[in-house]
Design an enzyme around this catalytic site. Structure first.
Site, short mmCIF file in Angstrom:
data_model
loop_
_atom_site.label_atom_id
_atom_site.label_comp_id
_atom_site.label_asym_id
_atom_site.label_seq_id
_atom_site.Cartn_x
_atom_site.Cartn_y
_atom_site.Cartn_z
N ALA A 7 0.83 -1.22 0.00
CA ALA A 7 0.00 0.00 0.00
C ALA A 7 0.86 1.26 0.00
O ALA A 7 0.44 2.31 0.48
CB ALA A 7 -0.91 -0.01 1.22
N ARG A 13 -2.56 8.20 -10.22
CA ARG A 13 -3.71 8.22 -11.14
C ARG A 13 -5.01 8.67 -10.48
O ARG A 13 -5.95 9.06 -11.14
CB ARG A 13 -3.89 6.84 -11.78
CG ARG A 13 -2.83 6.52 -12.81
CD ARG A 13 -2.79 5.03 -13.13
NE ARG A 13 -2.12 4.25 -12.10
CZ ARG A 13 -1.95 2.92 -12.13
NH1 ARG A 13 -2.42 2.24 -13.16
NH2 ARG A 13 -1.33 2.30 -11.16
N ARG A 317 -29.81 17.77 16.19
CA ARG A 317 -28.37 18.02 16.23
C ARG A 317 -27.73 17.24 17.37
O ARG A 317 -28.43 16.66 18.21
CB ARG A 317 -28.13 19.53 16.33
CG ARG A 317 -28.48 20.22 15.00
CD ARG A 317 -28.46 21.71 15.13
NE ARG A 317 -27.23 22.16 15.75
CZ ARG A 317 -27.09 23.32 16.42
NH1 ARG A 317 -28.12 24.12 16.56
NH2 ARG A 317 -25.95 23.65 16.95
N TYR A 350 -37.42 25.70 18.10
CA TYR A 350 -36.03 25.43 18.43
C TYR A 350 -35.92 25.04 19.90
O TYR A 350 -36.30 25.81 20.79
CB TYR A 350 -35.14 26.66 18.15
CG TYR A 350 -33.73 26.42 18.63
CD1 TYR A 350 -32.99 25.36 18.09
CD2 TYR A 350 -33.14 27.20 19.62
CE1 TYR A 350 -31.69 25.10 18.54
CE2 TYR A 350 -31.86 26.94 20.07
CZ TYR A 350 -31.14 25.89 19.53
OH TYR A 350 -29.87 25.63 19.98
N ASN A 370 -31.25 30.18 24.17
CA ASN A 370 -30.24 29.54 25.02
C ASN A 370 -28.92 30.29 25.04
O ASN A 370 -28.08 30.03 25.87
CB ASN A 370 -30.01 28.09 24.58
CG ASN A 370 -29.60 27.98 23.13
OD1 ASN A 370 -29.98 28.83 22.31
ND2 ASN A 370 -28.85 26.96 22.81
N TYR A 371 -28.71 31.23 24.15
CA TYR A 371 -27.40 31.86 23.99
C TYR A 371 -27.48 33.33 24.33
O TYR A 371 -28.31 34.06 23.78
CB TYR A 371 -26.95 31.65 22.54
CG TYR A 371 -25.54 32.08 22.25
CD1 TYR A 371 -24.49 31.70 23.08
CD2 TYR A 371 -25.25 32.85 21.12
CE1 TYR A 371 -23.19 32.08 22.80
CE2 TYR A 371 -23.95 33.22 20.83
CZ TYR A 371 -22.92 32.85 21.69
OH TYR A 371 -21.63 33.23 21.40
#
Ligand code: UD1
Ligand code: MG
Length: 447
Positions: A7, A13, A317, A350, A370-371
């Protein structure tokens, strides 16, 4: 018996920064499939300096040897042969991932029965272009590479698969005699065939020996590996296997139905009797039983419980945990949150950094804020809380069980159990106001 996988090549190529043996097919590097086929043998891999670390990381129980000068398959084998202890060994190219264990074992058996110096696995290809051709002679065979072949030799359809069983002593001395007087100026392992006094060949199915030198060949081989992976699920219905992408490690329970254009990636498992609908992408996630993932949903690094319904167009998520019988509807995004059993968030919501209890109703358009620009804050919602539509939950905030949050409320303070919370501007209805307004405006416009 031991095995050596070659390997170390430059992979010119395939026109990539990455060695061809490290290109991914169904979530595993090309060479993984060769290592798998040779699993029952003590395996050595010959690599170049660029990929040594990668290969060591990927395969902890193989011996890795470095080919310093990348000048052909014979010198690749030379880098490993001092480390072979058995009296015979298998040599295989690392770019031939369709090779089957059964074919290798059969070759080994024939080798052990007949004891030649060298046994070559061959195959007959309708289009043998690019492969070394097997030229049968009175006292043995010769392998001629494409670049060194004349028109007659190019017509030969029997090719070298790049897989050999060799007597170690013979190989050691033969490698000393291989020259580089060919079109490429490389030391070809294929020249070992003409140096053998006793040579055998075993023909295997052409389908299983395709090599990967170019992107086109990578695509062709990928398709076949994908087919093999899908064929193993003989109790799962694939509506359109050709459009389905499934990683090597994926598990699927019986009677699950997979619709077209589904992508199951990473370490994903799907339970029994699920429907995974069109266009859904699920990565590194565990889906329970009897779950319906509706079209075009994306699920990453998450867990979904039994009898849940997700989507259409939902996005789970990482680190979302959706418990049994939950409904996550269209255009709902969940991130790093737990949604308790039987809870529902059916539309346009959300939920981030939140913990929802059981049987919570989350109304349309609800947002966990949340932020705060610096930190991610948590929202905690107790069992049976009812959240009306268009509610903002400004975290950190906690809503105790059985509370009711009226539609349009912005929640900034904690809410006690069984409380009603509303933060709307009181509604004012002015009778016939529009009629007066229109009259006034029309008069003004005429002036
Ligand atoms: C090789 C064979 C050819 C055979 C075909 C089957 C030779 C000379 N030719 O051609 O007869 O039909 O495989 O697929 O062997 N490698 C090294 N070091 C090097 C060069 C290559 O380790 O210096 C490795 C590559 O990484 C690859 C394998 O050897 O995994 C084969 O090399 P490759 O360049 O792909 O040979 P092919 O032209 O395919
Ligand atoms: Mg090749």
């Amino acid at each position: 018996m031991e095995a050596v996988i070659l390997a170390a090549g430059k992979s010119k190529r395939i026109k990539s920064k990455l060695s061809k043996v490290l290109h991914y097919i169904c979530g595993k590097p090309v060479i993984f499939y060769v290592v798998e086929a040779l699993k029952s043998y003590k395996t050595h891999i010959v690599v170049n300096n660029n990929i040594a670390e990668n290969i060591r990381k990927e395969f902890s129980d193989v011996e890795v040897h470095i080919q310093e000068k990348l000048n052909g398959t014979a010198s690749a084998l030379k880098s490993a042969i001092p480390f072979i202890n058995d009296s015979s060994f298998i040599a295989a190219n690392g770019d031939t991932p369709l090779i089957r264990k059964e074919d290798i074992d059969m070759a080994k058996e024939i080798f052990e029965k007949k004891h030649p110096d060298c046994l070559v696995l061959t195959a007959r290809l309708d289009n043998p272009h690019g492969y070394g051709r097997i030229i049968r002679k009175e006292n043995g065979i010769e392998i001629i590479e494409e670049k060194d072949a004349d028109e007659n030799i190019k017509q030969v359809k029997e090719v070298n698969t790049g897989i050999y069983v060799l007597k170690t002593d013979f190989a050691k001395s033969a490698l000393m005699h291989i020259m580089n007087n060919n079109a490429n100026g490389e030391y070809y392992l294929t020249d070992i065939a003409k140096l053998a006094d006793r040579i055998e060949t075993v023909e295997v199915d052409a389908e299983n020996i395709l090599g990967i030198n170019t992107r086109k060949q990578l695509t062709v081989v990928r398709k076949k590996i994908q087919e093999r992976i899908i064929d193993k699920f003989d109790d799962v219905t694939f509506i359109d296997p050709d459009s389905t992408y499934i990683n090597y490690d994926v598990k699927i329970g019986s009677d699950t139905i997979i619709f077209p254009n589904v992508s199951l990636r990473g370490l994903t498992s799907i339970g029994k009797q699920c429907i995974i609908d069109t266009g859904s992408v699920i990565e590194n996630s565990a889906i329970g039983e009897n779950v319906h993932i509706k079209p075009y949903s994306v699920i990453e690094n998450s867990v979904v419980g039994n009898s849940a319904q997700i989507g259409p167009f939902a996005h789970l998520r990482p680190l979302s945990e959706i418990k049994d019988e939950v409904r996550i509807g269209n255009f709902v995004e969940v991130k790093k949150s737990v949604v308790g059993r039987g809870s529902k968030a059916s539309h346009l919501t959300y939920i981030g950094d939140a913990q929802l209890g059981e049987d919570v109703n989350v109304g349309c358009g609800t947002i966990t804020c949340n932020y705060d620009g610096y930190r991610k804050n948590r929202t905690i919602i107790g069992d049976r809380v009812f959240i009306g539509s268009d509610v903002q939950l400004v975290a950190p905030v906690e809503i105790e069980h059985d509370a009711l949050i009226a539609a349009g409320t912005t929640v900034t303070k904690n809410v006690d159990a069984y409380s009603l919370t509303l933060s709307r501007v009181p509604q004012v209805n002015k009778k016939n106001w529009v009629k007066k307004y229109r009259k006034d405006m029309e008069r003004k416009m005429k002036k």
